[in-house]
Design a protein around this motif. Structure first.
Motif, PDB file in Angstrom:
ATOM      1  N   SER A 159      29.786   8.771  61.611  1.00  0.00           N
ATOM      2  CA  SER A 159      28.602   9.041  62.362  1.00  0.00           C
ATOM      3  C   SER A 159      27.665   7.428  61.699  1.00  0.00           C
ATOM      4  N   GLN A 160      26.480   7.473  62.038  1.00  0.00           N
ATOM      5  CA  GLN A 160      25.633   6.778  61.177  1.00  0.00           C
ATOM      6  C   GLN A 160      25.089   7.991  60.090  1.00  0.00           C
ATOM      7  N   ALA A 161      23.695   7.196  59.619  1.00  0.00           N
ATOM      8  CA  ALA A 161      23.610   8.140  58.157  1.00  0.00           C
ATOM      9  C   ALA A 161      22.145   7.219  58.327  1.00  0.00           C
ATOM     10  N   GLY A 194      29.580   0.883  57.017  1.00  0.00           N
ATOM     11  CA  GLY A 194      28.284   0.415  55.568  1.00  0.00           C
ATOM     12  C   GLY A 194      28.917   0.779  54.009  1.00  0.00           C
ATOM     13  N   SER A 195      29.477   1.527  54.488  1.00  0.00           N
ATOM     14  CA  SER A 195      30.495   1.352  52.745  1.00  0.00           C
ATOM     15  C   SER A 195      31.175   0.384  52.375  1.00  0.00           C
ATOM     16  N   LEU A 196      32.157  -0.103  53.654  1.00  0.00           N
ATOM     17  CA  LEU A 196      32.538  -1.552  53.196  1.00  0.00           C
ATOM     18  C   LEU A 196      31.897  -2.091  52.839  1.00  0.00           C
ATOM     19  N   THR A 197      30.041  -2.949  54.024  1.00  0.00           N
ATOM     20  CA  THR A 197      29.263  -4.094  53.471  1.00  0.00           C
ATOM     21  C   THR A 197      29.220  -3.669  52.379  1.00  0.00           C
ATOM     22  N   LEU A 226      31.457  -7.767  61.508  1.00  0.00           N
ATOM     23  CA  LEU A 226      33.566  -8.080  61.492  1.00  0.00           C
ATOM     24  C   LEU A 226      33.300  -6.292  61.416  1.00  0.00           C
ATOM     25  N   PHE A 227      32.982  -5.164  60.367  1.00  0.00           N
ATOM     26  CA  PHE A 227      33.142  -4.126  60.943  1.00  0.00           C
ATOM     27  C   PHE A 227      32.768  -3.340  62.234  1.00  0.00           C
ATOM     28  N   VAL A 228      31.074  -3.989  61.992  1.00  0.00           N
ATOM     29  CA  VAL A 228      31.272  -3.036  63.249  1.00  0.00           C
ATOM     30  C   VAL A 228      31.689  -3.133  64.590  1.00  0.00           C
ATOM     31  N   THR A 229      31.469  -4.864  65.031  1.00  0.00           N
ATOM     32  CA  THR A 229      31.431  -5.297  66.189  1.00  0.00           C
ATOM     33  C   THR A 229      33.329  -5.295  66.035  1.00  0.00           C
ATOM     34  N   LYS A 230      33.808  -6.214  65.115  1.00  0.00           N
ATOM     35  CA  LYS A 230      34.604  -7.066  65.478  1.00  0.00           C
ATOM     36  C   LYS A 230      35.804  -6.009  65.347  1.00  0.00           C
ATOM     37  N   LEU A 231      35.950  -5.168  63.748  1.00  0.00           N
ATOM     38  CA  LEU A 231      36.816  -3.886  64.062  1.00  0.00           C
ATOM     39  C   LEU A 231      36.682  -2.312  65.120  1.00  0.00           C
ATOM     40  N   GLY A 232      35.272  -2.469  65.203  1.00  0.00           N
ATOM     41  CA  GLY A 232      34.693  -1.639  66.025  1.00  0.00           C
ATOM     42  C   GLY A 232      34.537  -0.278  65.552  1.00  0.00           C
ATOM     43  N   PHE A 233      34.249  -0.094  64.287  1.00  0.00           N
ATOM     44  CA  PHE A 233      34.168   1.088  63.645  1.00  0.00           C
ATOM     45  C   PHE A 233      32.203   1.594  64.190  1.00  0.00           C
ATOM     46  N   GLY A 234      31.409   0.397  64.970  1.00  0.00           N
ATOM     47  CA  GLY A 234      30.681   1.110  64.796  1.00  0.00           C
ATOM     48  C   GLY A 234      29.419   0.954  64.055  1.00  0.00           C
ATOM     49  N   ASP A 235      27.752   1.261  64.356  1.00  0.00           N
ATOM     50  CA  ASP A 235      27.119   1.875  63.038  1.00  0.00           C
ATOM     51  C   ASP A 235      27.018   3.119  62.273  1.00  0.00           C
ATOM     52  N   ILE A 268      23.181  -2.211  54.535  1.00  0.00           N
ATOM     53  CA  ILE A 268      23.289  -1.078  55.566  1.00  0.00           C
ATOM     54  C   ILE A 268      22.431  -1.059  57.012  1.00  0.00           C
ATOM     55  N   LEU A 269      21.092  -2.261  56.336  1.00  0.00           N
ATOM     56  CA  LEU A 269      20.651  -1.722  57.856  1.00  0.00           C
ATOM     57  C   LEU A 269      21.184  -2.269  59.117  1.00  0.00           C
ATOM     58  N   PHE A 270      21.992  -2.995  59.385  1.00  0.00           N
ATOM     59  CA  PHE A 270      22.881  -2.938  60.603  1.00  0.00           C
ATOM     60  C   PHE A 270      23.987  -2.393  60.282  1.00  0.00           C
ATOM     61  N   THR A 271      24.707  -2.079  60.043  1.00  0.00           N
ATOM     62  CA  THR A 271      25.913  -1.476  59.474  1.00  0.00           C
ATOM     63  C   THR A 271      25.996   0.202  59.678  1.00  0.00           C
ATOM     64  N   VAL A 272      25.051   0.902  59.431  1.00  0.00           N
ATOM     65  CA  VAL A 272      24.271   2.356  59.053  1.00  0.00           C
ATOM     66  C   VAL A 272      23.496   2.960  59.552  1.00  0.00           C
ATOM     67  N   ALA A 273      22.634   2.456  58.986  1.00  0.00           N
ATOM     68  CA  ALA A 273      21.014   3.028  58.151  1.00  0.00           C
ATOM     69  C   ALA A 273      20.515   3.396  59.738  1.00  0.00           C
ATOM     70  N   ALA A 274      19.794   4.522  59.949  1.00  0.00           N
ATOM     71  CA  ALA A 274      19.569   5.368  61.309  1.00  0.00           C
ATOM     72  C   ALA A 274      18.860   5.291  60.803  1.00  0.00           C
ATOM     73  N   TYR A 275      17.602   5.250  61.817  1.00  0.00           N
ATOM     74  CA  TYR A 275      15.625   5.540  61.960  1.00  0.00           C
ATOM     75  C   TYR A 275      15.607   6.740  61.239  1.00  0.00           C
ATOM     76  N   PHE A 276      15.912   8.251  62.242  1.00  0.00           N
ATOM     77  CA  PHE A 276      16.181   9.085  62.031  1.00  0.00           C
ATOM     78  C   PHE A 276      17.425   9.851  63.037  1.00  0.00           C
ATOM     79  N   LEU A 277      17.598  10.495  62.361  1.00  0.00           N
ATOM     80  CA  LEU A 277      19.261  11.288  62.567  1.00  0.00           C
ATOM     81  C   LEU A 277      18.578  13.290  62.422  1.00  0.00           C
ATOM     82  N   PRO A 278      18.742  13.610  64.037  1.00  0.00           N
ATOM     83  CA  PRO A 278      18.061  15.628  64.179  1.00  0.00           C
ATOM     84  C   PRO A 278      19.034  16.136  62.692  1.00  0.00           C
TER      85      PRO A 278
END
Lengths: 248, 284
Positions: free
Chosen positions: B226-228, B136-139, B122-131, B208-218
């Protein structure tokens, strides 16, 4: 002041009030007496439409206050309740300070002037014969007061918004004798300014405080008379039996 | 065996089992604390990961988790509390309310990974918020809604009816009564529910696995799109898919300790708050 015409009231299919017509004059104290479940509290709660809060009830007949049918569609219920105050069986102060309890009614009725509110709180606490006891505790929680003080606080709370009628539903039944006599004294005082209707289980109390008394049984108004006459020489034999304690 | 020996034996067993349970819990906590405490210092808490996550700190993950907590609360608290007000104060006890309540209970028992998938769809794909922090907060908000609704409902129901009738009798409207009498009175209990949901949010990984979480961000996230990084996912990464798992092991324990301390802190706050309140009610 208050007049009812042929009131019938139902909880679901149970008829709690049967064809009750009576008139109450301004600046008098009217007492409703009768055995438990006789409908006297239900009848009292009609006058500020408290019964509206209960599901599945039905009312027939007319209930007039100052000549206006209070169950007419044009009536604003909040405004009606501002004009017809109520004191409940158990003291029910809000979990707020003594001051805020009295100020509450003013605030919800749109008064914001702080000075006016402070003055009115003091005035009404005095009118409820409570001020001297709580003047150092105005900002303390209302729960710190004794039961009798809490009940007088609830009376003050009702007085603050200047109603013309005050309904009291067994206001002293949860109190000790000294607190009770204070409340009764207060009722005598308040009569000068307000019209009071009081439901009571205590017949001596009815005899002490009221000008007129209505005796209810099984949803019917058996007798409505001057209190003196009622207690000395009632017209109805059932009344006589009840008052002299032969049943009830 | 006579009655008395039987009873003694039974009690011995009960005691033994409860000691075992407490022992297990303590050893988990002790194990994490023992291994984690070694890496905990100011640098660990306040700097970015370095050297393929084998050195440096977990600052971005702490920040990310904080953002997710705040974001999910902004979404879930008003929604949850208002829907509780609706069901308790307005809707009576009809079919619709019972249906809503049933759905809320069901919502609470859905596995969190399913929320994750739903959030992604819903949030990432359909509504286009991306990761993003928003997705993530909405989920996470959806996940905590049932907790907040249930505890708020219970809190509102615990407010004595006599307060409401007292307020109506003074000419207050229903809305005024709710705002000025019912809500303030229910607030401590509602807060307890909110805090419990915070502890849930800070510990959840799957949503948060598919909705926001990043492996590593500089860099730290700079907007809600943004991802977090986040503590639970960072822990998962450190433990399973780092560049050098053995070398980053100590970092994983440190992260686990921080996470556990955060969750314990929130749970403790909720417990204290609840106790204070019940004491207050007893004083009445």
């Amino acid at each position: 002041m208050i007049e009812t015409k042929n009131i019938n009231f139902y909880y679901g299919s149970f008829q709690a009030l049967k064809n009750i017509s009576m008139k109450m004059d301004a600046n008098t104290v009217t007492a409703f007496i009768g055995p438990s479940g006789c409908g006297k509290s239900t009848f009292l709660r009609l006058f500020n439409r408290m019964n509206d809060l209960i599901d599945d009830t039905k009312l027939e007949g007319e209930c007039l206050i100052k000549g206006k049918d209070i169950y007419d569609k044009s009536i604003n219920i909040d405004a009606l309740r501002k004009d017809v105050g109520m004191v409940f069986q158990k003291p029910n102060p809000f979990p707020k300070s003594v001051f805020e309890n009295v100020a509450y009614g003013l605030k919800v009725n749109g008064i914001t002037d702080k000075k006016f509110i402070a003055n009115r709180v003091e005035e009404t606490l005095k009118a409820a014969a409570l001020f001297d006891e709580v003047k150092d505790k105005l900002n303390k929680s209302a729960f710190e007061l004794s039961g009798g003080q809490q009940q007088r606080l609830c009376i003050a709370r009702a007085l603050a918004i200047e109603p013309s009628i005050i309904l009291m539903d067994e206001p002293a039944s949860a109190l000790d004798p000294i607190s009770t006599s204070k409340i009764e004294e207060l009722i005598h005082q308040l009569k000068k300014k307000y019209t009071i209707v009081i439901v009571t289980h205590n017949m001596q109390q009815a005899a002490r405080v009221s000008d007129k008394t209505g005796f209810f049984m099984l949803g019917e108004l058996i007798e409505y008379n001057d209190t003196k006459k009622m207690f000395l020489n009632p017209d109805n034999e059932t009344t006589q039996n009840y008052i002299t304690g032969r049943f009830g | 065996m006579n009655k008395k020996t039987k009873q003694k034996l039974a009690f011995l067993l009960f005691r033994l089992f409860s000691i075992i349970i407490v022992g297990i819990l303590l050893s988990i906590l002790g194990f994490i604390a023992f291994n984690g405490i070694k890496v905990i210092n100011w640098e660990f808490l306040s700097t970015m990961p370095k050297e393929g996550m084998t050195e440096g700190g977990i600052f971005p993950a702490i920040v990310g988790t904080c953002y997710l907590i705040i974001g999910s609360l902004i979404f879930a608290v008003p929604l949850g509390v208002m829907s509780a007000i609706y069901t308790v104060e307005y809707a009576g006890n009809g079919k619709i309310v019972r249906f809503i309540r049933m759905m809320t209970n069901n919502l609470a028992s859905i596995p969190s990974i399913v929320f994750g998938l739903f959030g992604m769809a819903l949030f990432v794909t359909k509504l286009g918020f991306g990761d993003s922090i928003l997705a993530g907060s909405l989920t996470l908000g959806l996940l905590t809604l049932p907790i907040i609704i249930r505890t708020s409902e219970e809190a509102l129901k615990a407010v004595p009816e006599s307060y409401r009738t007292g307020s109506y009798a003074l000419g207050a409207s229903k809305l005024q009564t709710i705002r000025k009498v019912v809500l303030p009175c229910a607030m401590p209990n509602i807060l307890t529910g909110i805090i419990l949901s915070v502890s849930r949010v800070s510990g959840e990984t799957a949503p948060i696995l598919f909705t926001v979480a990043a492996y590593f961000l500089p860099n730290l996230p700079d907007s809600i799109f943004s991802q977090a990084m986040a503590l639970p996912y960072h822990l998962y990464v450190l433990a399973t898919s780092g560049t050098d798992i053995e070398a980053s092991r100590h970092m994983a324990y440190g992260t686990a300790l921080v996470l556990v301390v955060i969750v314990l802190f929130f749970n403790l706050t909720a417990t204290i708050l609840r106790q204070r309140l019940s004491r207050k009610l007893k004083n009445k």
